[in-house]
Enzyme design. Structure first.
Site, mmCIF file in Angstrom:
data_model
loop_
_atom_site.group_PDB
_atom_site.id
_atom_site.type_symbol
_atom_site.label_atom_id
_atom_site.label_comp_id
_atom_site.label_asym_id
_atom_site.label_seq_id
_atom_site.Cartn_x
_atom_site.Cartn_y
_atom_site.Cartn_z
ATOM 1 N N TYR A 172 -2.155 -1.335 10.008
ATOM 2 C CA TYR A 172 -2.177 -1.705 8.584
ATOM 3 C C TYR A 172 -0.895 -1.239 7.899
ATOM 4 C CZ TYR A 172 -3.911 -1.683 3.712
ATOM 5 O OH TYR A 172 -4.079 -1.870 2.357
ATOM 6 N N SER A 198 0.862 -1.180 0.000
ATOM 7 C CA SER A 198 0.000 0.000 0.000
ATOM 8 C C SER A 198 0.895 1.225 0.000
ATOM 9 C CB SER A 198 -0.886 0.001 1.249
ATOM 10 O OG SER A 198 -1.496 1.266 1.442
#
Length: 303
Positions: free
Chosen positions: A205, A192
């Site tokens: 995350y 990401s």
């Protein structure tokens, strides 16, 4: 039914995708793509295949929806049979993915289970090999996300699950897949933009995705000795059910997702998926090893 983009005509895709504000909505995790308002685009009707993965076998975790679904369809279009893992609650999305893959003339094996369970990771690889005849491409794509608006909201449960799903599962899948991979095969991990810059709202995350990036870079040289390429795709904000099922994402933030970047919008899954084709194809990326391919709409260049 999905808006497949046929109404966009000949306008370039870069300017024809939906822009903010996006519909404000929330689902209980893990969520279903079929229930989203403004369905993500995944059919990639502009994409033209060239047999890059003819008769290969790919295992894609989280392949029932989002980026994983779009990758599964392009892999099938390129000639590969595909296995996808998903949580049992995501069965309706998985069935839609299977239909889309089979419409491309390829097999789709559905494997339901929780990647936080080490034994399921091994089972996913073993079933792929036994039922589809081998394994050539491993795509570690599934993720857990539950944002925090303040550090005090970061629970051990979320921290633990983020690392089990995003990182530990990758380790277990790699170890199970390694004996089946040969020269020309590939491992691809989904990171990401948050892994590259950190996040004040996606704390666990971002940390887990950063670990995934460094793990890939660390194993890449070992795998390259056997002709196996390991690389990372780092997508920017993408219109998927992962965001809609994020219980702490502010509704206004969802409505304006991606607006802070140069493109002024989120990516659609079909815009991210071709990068996975490139990294899976030995003919295209034979000299690409241990790299991070950032597909962020320019976000990593503006921070």
């Amino acid at each position: 039914m999905q808006d497949n983009g046929s109404a966009r005509g000949t306008e370039p895709q870069v300017t024809s995708e939906p822009k903010p504000p996006y519909p404000k909505q929330r689902q209980q995790p893990p969520g279903l793509e079929r229930d989203m308002e403004l369905r993500p685009r995944y059919q990639a009707e502009r994409y033209r295949a060239a047999g890059k993965l003819r008769d290969k076998v790919a295992l894609i975790t989280g392949g029932d929806s989002g980026i994983g679904r779009a990758v599964a369809i392009l892999y099938a279009r390129e000639g590969a049979d595909v296995a996808v893992t998903y949580l049992p609650e995501e069965e309706p999305d998985a069935a839609e993915t299977r239909s889309a893959v089979e419409a491309e003339g390829r097999k789709c094996l559905l494997i339901a289970g929780d990647l936080a369970d080490e034994s399921f990771c091994r089972e996913a690889v073993e079933r792929t090999v036994s039922e589809l005849g081998g394994l050539n491409v491993l795509v570690n794509n599934a993720a857990h996300l539950n944002s925090q608006t303040d550090l005090s909201q970061l629970s051990f449960e979320d921290w633990d699950r983020s690392f089990k799903v995003n990182v530990y599962a990758y380790y277990h899948l790699l170890q199970a897949a390694r004996p089946h991979l040969r020269a020309g095969d590939a491992i691809i991990a989904t990171a990401s933009e948050e892994a590259l810059k950190g996040s004040d709202t996606m704390i666990d995350y971002a940390a887990a995705k950063a670990a995934l990036v460094n793990f890939t870079k660390s194993i890449a040289s070992h795998l390259a000795k056997d002709g196996i390429r390991a690389n990372v795709v780092a997508p920017g904000p993408t219109w998927t059910v992962l965001n809609v099922a994020d219980q702490n994402m502010p509704m206004d933030g969802l409505a304006q997702l991606g607006s802070q970047g140069p493109m002024g919008r989120v990516a659609q899954p079909e815009e991210i998926a071709p990068t996975y084709v490139y990294l899976a194809s030995d003919a295209d990326s034979s000299y690409t090893v241990g790299e991070i391919v950032a597909v962020t709409g320019g976000l990593t260049n503006t921070r």
